[in-house]
Scaffold this motif. Structure first.
Motif, PDB file in Angstrom:
ATOM      1  N   SER A  51     -51.548  20.589  38.343  1.00 37.93           N
ATOM      2  CA  SER A  51     -50.961  20.578  37.004  1.00 37.93           C
ATOM      3  C   SER A  51     -49.603  19.882  37.005  1.00 37.93           C
ATOM      4  N   ALA A  52     -48.792  20.156  38.053  1.00 40.59           N
ATOM      5  CA  ALA A  52     -47.458  19.548  38.121  1.00 40.59           C
ATOM      6  C   ALA A  52     -47.554  18.023  38.252  1.00 40.59           C
ATOM      7  N   ILE A  53     -48.445  17.545  39.119  1.00 43.07           N
ATOM      8  CA  ILE A  53     -48.577  16.087  39.325  1.00 43.07           C
ATOM      9  C   ILE A  53     -49.111  15.405  38.066  1.00 43.07           C
ATOM     10  N   SER A  59     -48.019  11.945  32.953  1.00 41.22           N
ATOM     11  CA  SER A  59     -47.630  12.320  31.573  1.00 41.22           C
ATOM     12  C   SER A  59     -48.778  12.968  30.792  1.00 41.22           C
ATOM     13  N   ALA A  60     -49.614  13.717  31.480  1.00 40.70           N
ATOM     14  CA  ALA A  60     -50.726  14.416  30.815  1.00 40.70           C
ATOM     15  C   ALA A  60     -50.165  15.585  29.999  1.00 40.70           C
ATOM     16  N   PRO A  61     -50.798  15.941  28.868  1.00 41.23           N
ATOM     17  CA  PRO A  61     -50.355  17.134  28.120  1.00 41.23           C
ATOM     18  C   PRO A  61     -50.467  18.389  29.003  1.00 41.23           C
ATOM     19  N   VAL A  64     -53.807  20.234  29.359  1.00 47.31           N
ATOM     20  CA  VAL A  64     -54.767  19.480  30.179  1.00 47.31           C
ATOM     21  C   VAL A  64     -54.466  19.708  31.662  1.00 47.31           C
ATOM     22  N   GLY A  65     -53.170  19.671  32.013  1.00 46.94           N
ATOM     23  CA  GLY A  65     -52.769  19.896  33.408  1.00 46.94           C
ATOM     24  C   GLY A  65     -53.153  21.282  33.893  1.00 46.94           C
ATOM     25  N   ILE A  66     -52.906  22.308  33.054  1.00 45.78           N
ATOM     26  CA  ILE A  66     -53.188  23.697  33.458  1.00 45.78           C
ATOM     27  C   ILE A  66     -54.691  23.901  33.652  1.00 45.78           C
ATOM     28  N   VAL A  67     -55.482  23.425  32.685  1.00 50.55           N
ATOM     29  CA  VAL A  67     -56.940  23.596  32.784  1.00 50.55           C
ATOM     30  C   VAL A  67     -57.494  22.797  33.970  1.00 50.55           C
ATOM     31  N   SER A  68     -56.975  21.565  34.182  1.00 52.29           N
ATOM     32  CA  SER A  68     -57.437  20.745  35.305  1.00 52.29           C
ATOM     33  C   SER A  68     -57.123  21.422  36.635  1.00 52.29           C
ATOM     34  N   ALA A 219     -50.954  27.222  38.207  1.00 52.17           N
ATOM     35  CA  ALA A 219     -50.521  26.246  37.197  1.00 52.17           C
ATOM     36  C   ALA A 219     -49.491  26.876  36.250  1.00 52.17           C
ATOM     37  N   LEU A 220     -49.742  28.119  35.842  1.00 49.09           N
ATOM     38  CA  LEU A 220     -48.799  28.812  34.952  1.00 49.09           C
ATOM     39  C   LEU A 220     -47.474  29.078  35.668  1.00 49.09           C
TER      40      LEU A 220
END
Length: 329
Positions: A51-53, A59-61, A64-68, A219-220
């Protein structure tokens, strides 16, 4: 009074309690099938770094990062679960602990993840949502709050909603065919297989669900602290997650939730006795292992509370009925 309740320090502690509750739920799912996994710190790291990367470098929302991150951790759970399927007890624990250490060492030596220096500047949940609210014309001042109070309050509310949803989902699942299959595998895997339950499928499903939830927590965590490094996901984290279930109990979902909440808040409560808090923490665990090895909360305790509650309710109803009879007479 409101300033005390919405103190940013207390809100931050509460947000860490909620993240640890999600981790407690992740270990509960794998333990529900009798699988002892110490790889949840590794899955948490996969979720956090993914999620961080995605949010920093691509620049992903943030959603999207958390779910990915959670999905990639779930896939890693399947990949780890298949080869370790035949392992049980301490052998499975050692194999999954090794997986977690491999992940940590990779993150420590990979330039793309910034190595041991970690990843700073991760977008924070509270600031992102506060920015959206500001775009709608709602500011912290309009709500009678300071800026840091609003951002921390938003984080707590988001985490609280996710925790409530996860508890609702896994309580429903425990009453479904999947939950009954998990229970039968935990009780006796050979007997469950003889009864026609596809144990391989359900064990991998439980492993991937636990990994998904641990990845979600990671991610959270990344979007709460805004900084992560490999040391956040070390062996100590893996043991800490297991202790949530050992202390609170792993038979019912409320056990690891209570364990995570109690053991996360305990160091803060004992801050005045900080020199002795680790000693007290260890003594509590030893005491629990000696007195209640199944954990503080188990099925019998829940039934006892339910029986007590229902008997007191029925005695009140009888009392009311007798009173009505007397008045009629």
């Amino acid at each position: 009074m409101i300033d005390t309740i919405l103190n940013p320090y207390y809100l931050q502690i509460f947000s860490f309690i909620l993240i640890n509750i999600i981790l407690g739920i992740s270990i509960y799912i794998t333990l529900a099938t009798g699988q002892l996994s110490l790889g949840n710190a590794g899955f948490m790291a996969i979720g956090a770094y993914t999620s961080a990367i995605l949010t920093i470098k691509f620049s992903a929302p943030m959603p999207v990062g958390i779910v990915s991150g959670a999905i990639l951790a779930g896939i890693a759970g399947v990949l780890v679960g298949i080869p370790t399927l035949r392992l049980k007890g301490v052998y499975l624990a050692i194999a999954t602990l090794g997986f977690g250490e491999v992940v940590r060492v990779l993150l420590n030596n990979w330039e793309y993840t910034n190595g041991a220096s970690g990843l700073p500047g991760i977008p924070q949940i509270g600031r992102e949502i506060a920015g959206l609210l500001k775009g709608l014309g709602i500011t912290a001042k309009d709500l009678g709050l300071k800026a840091n109070q609003l951002t921390n309050l938003i984080i707590v509310l988001v985490l609280l909603v996710i925790v409530v949803f996860l508890v609702w989902f896994f309580v429903r699942q425990s009453q479904s065919r999947v939950g009954r299959a998990y229970s039968s595998i935990c009780a006796d895997e050979d007997a469950a297989e003889a009864m026609g339950i596809y144990t391989t499928y359900y064990k991998i499903l439980a492993f991937s669900q636990g990994a998904f939830v641990a990845g979600l927590a990671g991610a959270l965590y990344a979007h709460t602290t805004t900084f992560i490094n490999p040391a956040d996901f070390s062996y100590h984290r893996a043991v800490e997650i297991l202790i949530f279930a050992v202390f609170g109990g792993s038979e019912v979902i409320i056990g690891p939730i209570f364990g995570a909440a109690f053991l996360t808040s305990l160091p803060e409560v004992l801050r005045s006795a900080s020199d002795y808090r680790l000693l007290i923490y260890g003594a509590l665990i030893v005491l629990m292992m000696a007195v209640r090895p199944q954990g503080l909360i188990d099925v019998q305790l829940i039934r006892w509370i339910k029986d007590k509650f229902s008997s007191s309710k029925s005695s009140s109803a009888n009392k009311g009925f007798n009173q009505d009879r007397k008045e009629e007479a």
